[in-house]
Design a protein around this motif. Structure first.
Motif, short mmCIF file in Angstrom:
data_model
loop_
_atom_site.label_atom_id
_atom_site.label_comp_id
_atom_site.label_asym_id
_atom_site.label_seq_id
_atom_site.Cartn_x
_atom_site.Cartn_y
_atom_site.Cartn_z
N SER A 45 11.40 30.71 -15.54
CA SER A 45 12.76 31.17 -15.83
C SER A 45 13.22 30.95 -17.26
N PHE A 46 12.36 30.41 -18.12
CA PHE A 46 12.82 30.02 -19.46
C PHE A 46 11.91 30.59 -20.54
N PRO A 47 12.47 30.88 -21.73
CA PRO A 47 11.64 31.35 -22.84
C PRO A 47 10.81 30.22 -23.42
N GLU A 48 9.69 30.56 -23.99
CA GLU A 48 8.81 29.57 -24.61
C GLU A 48 9.57 28.79 -25.68
N GLY A 49 9.41 27.47 -25.69
CA GLY A 49 10.09 26.62 -26.66
C GLY A 49 11.35 25.98 -26.15
N TYR A 50 11.90 26.49 -25.04
CA TYR A 50 13.11 25.90 -24.45
C TYR A 50 12.74 24.60 -23.77
N VAL A 51 13.71 23.70 -23.64
CA VAL A 51 13.44 22.34 -23.17
C VAL A 51 12.82 22.31 -21.78
N ALA A 52 13.12 23.27 -20.91
CA ALA A 52 12.58 23.26 -19.54
C ALA A 52 11.34 24.13 -19.40
N TYR A 53 10.88 24.73 -20.47
CA TYR A 53 9.68 25.57 -20.41
C TYR A 53 8.46 24.70 -20.17
N ASP A 54 7.62 25.07 -19.20
CA ASP A 54 6.44 24.30 -18.85
C ASP A 54 5.18 25.01 -19.33
N PRO A 55 4.55 24.55 -20.41
CA PRO A 55 3.35 25.22 -20.94
C PRO A 55 2.22 25.27 -19.92
N ILE A 59 20.73 13.91 -20.90
CA ILE A 59 20.13 15.10 -21.49
C ILE A 59 19.77 14.95 -22.96
N ASP A 60 20.12 13.82 -23.56
CA ASP A 60 19.66 13.55 -24.92
C ASP A 60 18.60 12.46 -24.94
N SER A 61 18.02 12.13 -23.77
CA SER A 61 17.02 11.07 -23.69
C SER A 61 15.62 11.65 -23.83
N ALA A 62 14.67 10.76 -24.15
CA ALA A 62 13.28 11.19 -24.36
C ALA A 62 12.63 11.67 -23.06
N GLY A 63 13.05 11.13 -21.92
CA GLY A 63 12.42 11.50 -20.65
C GLY A 63 12.92 12.78 -20.03
N TYR A 64 14.02 13.32 -20.56
CA TYR A 64 14.65 14.49 -19.96
C TYR A 64 13.76 15.74 -20.00
N PRO A 65 13.14 16.09 -21.14
CA PRO A 65 12.32 17.31 -21.16
C PRO A 65 11.17 17.27 -20.15
N GLN A 66 10.45 16.15 -20.08
CA GLN A 66 9.32 16.07 -19.17
C GLN A 66 9.76 16.16 -17.72
N ALA A 67 10.90 15.53 -17.40
CA ALA A 67 11.42 15.59 -16.03
C ALA A 67 11.78 17.02 -15.66
N LEU A 68 12.36 17.77 -16.60
CA LEU A 68 12.70 19.16 -16.33
C LEU A 68 11.46 20.02 -16.13
N ARG A 69 10.44 19.77 -16.93
CA ARG A 69 9.23 20.57 -16.83
C ARG A 69 8.54 20.38 -15.48
N LYS A 70 8.68 19.20 -14.92
CA LYS A 70 8.13 18.97 -13.59
C LYS A 70 8.84 19.82 -12.55
N VAL A 71 10.16 19.99 -12.72
CA VAL A 71 10.91 20.85 -11.79
C VAL A 71 10.46 22.30 -11.97
N THR A 72 10.31 22.72 -13.22
CA THR A 72 9.84 24.08 -13.48
C THR A 72 8.49 24.32 -12.83
N ALA A 73 7.59 23.35 -12.96
CA ALA A 73 6.26 23.47 -12.36
C ALA A 73 6.36 23.64 -10.85
N GLN A 74 7.28 22.92 -10.23
CA GLN A 74 7.48 23.03 -8.78
C GLN A 74 7.95 24.44 -8.40
#
Length: 517
Positions: A328-338, A460-475
């Motif tokens: 659902s997200f463009p490449e480079g966005y915080v929730a984008y899962d490579p 949402i300004d923490s270091a762990g936020y992007p990785q946590a979001l990407r896990k949701v995207t992967a799901q």
């Protein structure tokens, strides 16, 4: 700690070219657009004629369409607002802060604000507006406000949200429809009238409205950022026919058009019309109802994913503008899962193998399409999907649905199984990830719920936020029922009399934009 700009939507490090381009473009266009006082080139009392789809309603509480954000943001201001990259910035609130346990969120509001009806916009008004969103029976935003247990307004400029769990995404959520503040006096007198007679505190005030015709707006001198609004009048033209949209731009009847199709870009440029192209949260998709057969079988949906030639869809439907996408997200966005980017390559042989595993009975199902004003030609899209699915042995029929029935049949009664449409984004990536699967179900709801809950624990300004979001995207990519097709950048047809727009990723704004005579 008070926060004035929260959570860059693009990751702080390791940004890809898409993010870099957005940042570069933002700086360039900000310089081009300008701000401050009226320049010599401005046309006094000028009217911008802007073609766009008719909003489903002028009431943000009952709105059911993502594309309503653009017209609604002209007449309403929200608690926060999203910046060019999707970050939370001041709106009605100038700053905000969480308690240490993340269960209390306090906003400091601007002083001396008022609605277009003259009533005071203070903490009590914001409290009532949010509570209406939580409690009104036909609210379309109640799902975004579930973490708010109660609201206090201890002072005119102090708003306190008491939360039932940590929800660090609220400053983002309140930057769009969910946070748009409606006059409690107007809503209290007759909430149904708000649908056609909005009362907000945004940059413009609606003076007249003809459904399926046009809306006339005038500049709101009391808007807190009125100094950066240089166009006095705006008329929204609700043109539904793609050719009419193009013709109105060429003739000068309109100076701006939203949701033009990528297939129209070349012709518009040749006729002297400028076209602005910015990254967006828009993704063309197929909304699949996992509760209806044969879509209740995840193997069948995976087969469809591999049967779709996304590159062909981008080329034919959008003139090559956009990129094939499975998320659902463009490449480079915080929730984008490579790691999910290449999960469903075009592979007819794989699709046929999955169909056998799914025990597909060969019965046809309808591809339900509707006429969309501007943008993607939904009939052509439905025909292309039908042809691609036929090549792997999936039988379909085509069923047109009146646009007036879409909301009821698709989103309320859930009667439609396979619906080509689009995701128009949400202010919070976690909000979008939840919404994208909730209406139609997911094949592993416990895993998605757990991933969303974990993401909600990270500021949402923490270091762990992007990785946590990407896990949701992967799901969602692996277990979600909806099928993503390709990203759709913002494409605006623009007269040379109108200065360039700034590349806001969620919706165009008129701050800094000028119209010459």
């Amino acid at each position: 700690m008070n926060v004035h700009s929260t959570s860059p939507a693009w990751p702080a490090r390791g940004r890809r070219r898409t993010a870099a381009a957005v940042l570069a473009m933002a700086g360039l266009l900000t310089a081009c657009s300008g701000s401050g006082t009226t320049s010599a080139g401005d046309a006094p009392n000028a009217t911008l004629n802007w073609s766009m789809p008719n909003p489903s309603t002028w009431d943000p509480v009952t709105s059911q369409s993502g594309i309503d954000v653009t017209p609604l943001s002209l007449v309403y201001d929200s608690v926060t607002r999203l910046g060019r990259k999707g970050e939370a910035q001041p709106g009605v609130a100038t700053s905000w802060a969480y308690s240490k346990d993340g269960r209390t969120l306090t906003f400091t509001l601007r002083k001396n604000l008022k609605f277009s009806d003259g009533s005071a916009l203070d903490a009590t008004a914001v409290k009532k507006s949010l509570e209406r969103g939580k409690k009104q029976a036909d609210s379309g935003i109640v799902g975004q406000l579930t973490t708010i247990a109660s609201i206090d307004a201890p002072a005119p400029t102090t708003l306190v949200l008491h939360l039932n769990r940590e929800d660090y995404a609220l400053p983002l959520v309140l930057g769009g429809k969910t946070g748009m503040v409606v006059s409690p006096e107007a809503a209290g007198a007759d909430a149904k009238k708000v649908a056609t007679k909005p009362v907000g505190s945004g940059p413009y005030t609606l003076t007249s409205y003809t459904p399926d015709g046009q809306a006339v707006l005038k500049k709101n001198p009391d808007y807190w950022d009125a100094k950066d609004i240089h166009i006095d009048n705006v008329t929204l033209k609700f043109l539904g026919d793609p050719q009419a949209i193009v013709s109105s731009l060429r003739s000068g009847e309109t100076q701006l058009a939203s949701f033009i199709s990528g297939t129209q870009v070349s012709a518009l440029k040749k006729s002297g019309v400028d076209v602005d192209e910015f990254p967006s949260f828009q993704v063309s998709s197929v909304e699949v109802n996992a509760k209806l057969k044969p879509f209740d079988n995840p193997l069948f949906v995976r087969a469809i994913n591999h049967a779709i030639d996304r590159k062909a869809l981008v080329r034919i439907l959008n003139g090559g503008h956009g990129e094939p996408a499975v998320q659902s997200f463009p490449e480079g966005y915080v929730a984008y899962d490579p790691a999910s980017a290449d999960l469903y390559p075009y592979d007819p042989a794989k699709a046929k193998s999955l169909l056998k595993q799914a025990d597909y009975d060969g019965k046809p199902f309808p591809i339900t399409w509707f006429t969309s004003p501007g943008g993607i030609d939904r009939r052509v899209e439905a025909e292309l999907l039908q042809d691609q699915l036929k090549k792997v042995g999936i039988a379909t029929t085509l069923e047109q649905i009146p646009v007036a029935q879409v909301s009821d049949k698709v989103y309320v009664k859930h009667q439609v199984g396979f619906f080509p449409s689009g995701v128009f984004g949400r202010e919070s990536p976690a909000q979008l990830l939840s919404f994208a699967n909730t209406p139609y179900g997911t094949y592993d709801q416990p895993a998605l719920t757990a991933a969303l809950k974990e993401a909600g624990k990270h500021p949402i300004d923490s270091a762990g936020y992007p990785q946590a979001l990407r896990k949701v995207t992967a799901q969602t990519v692996r277990n979600g029922s909806n099928i993503m097709l390709f990203t759709s950048p913002w494409l605006y047809g623009r007269s040379k009399k109108l200065s360039e727009l700034s590349p806001y990723i969620n919706s165009p704004r008129l701050e800094g934009v000028r119209l010459s005579g």
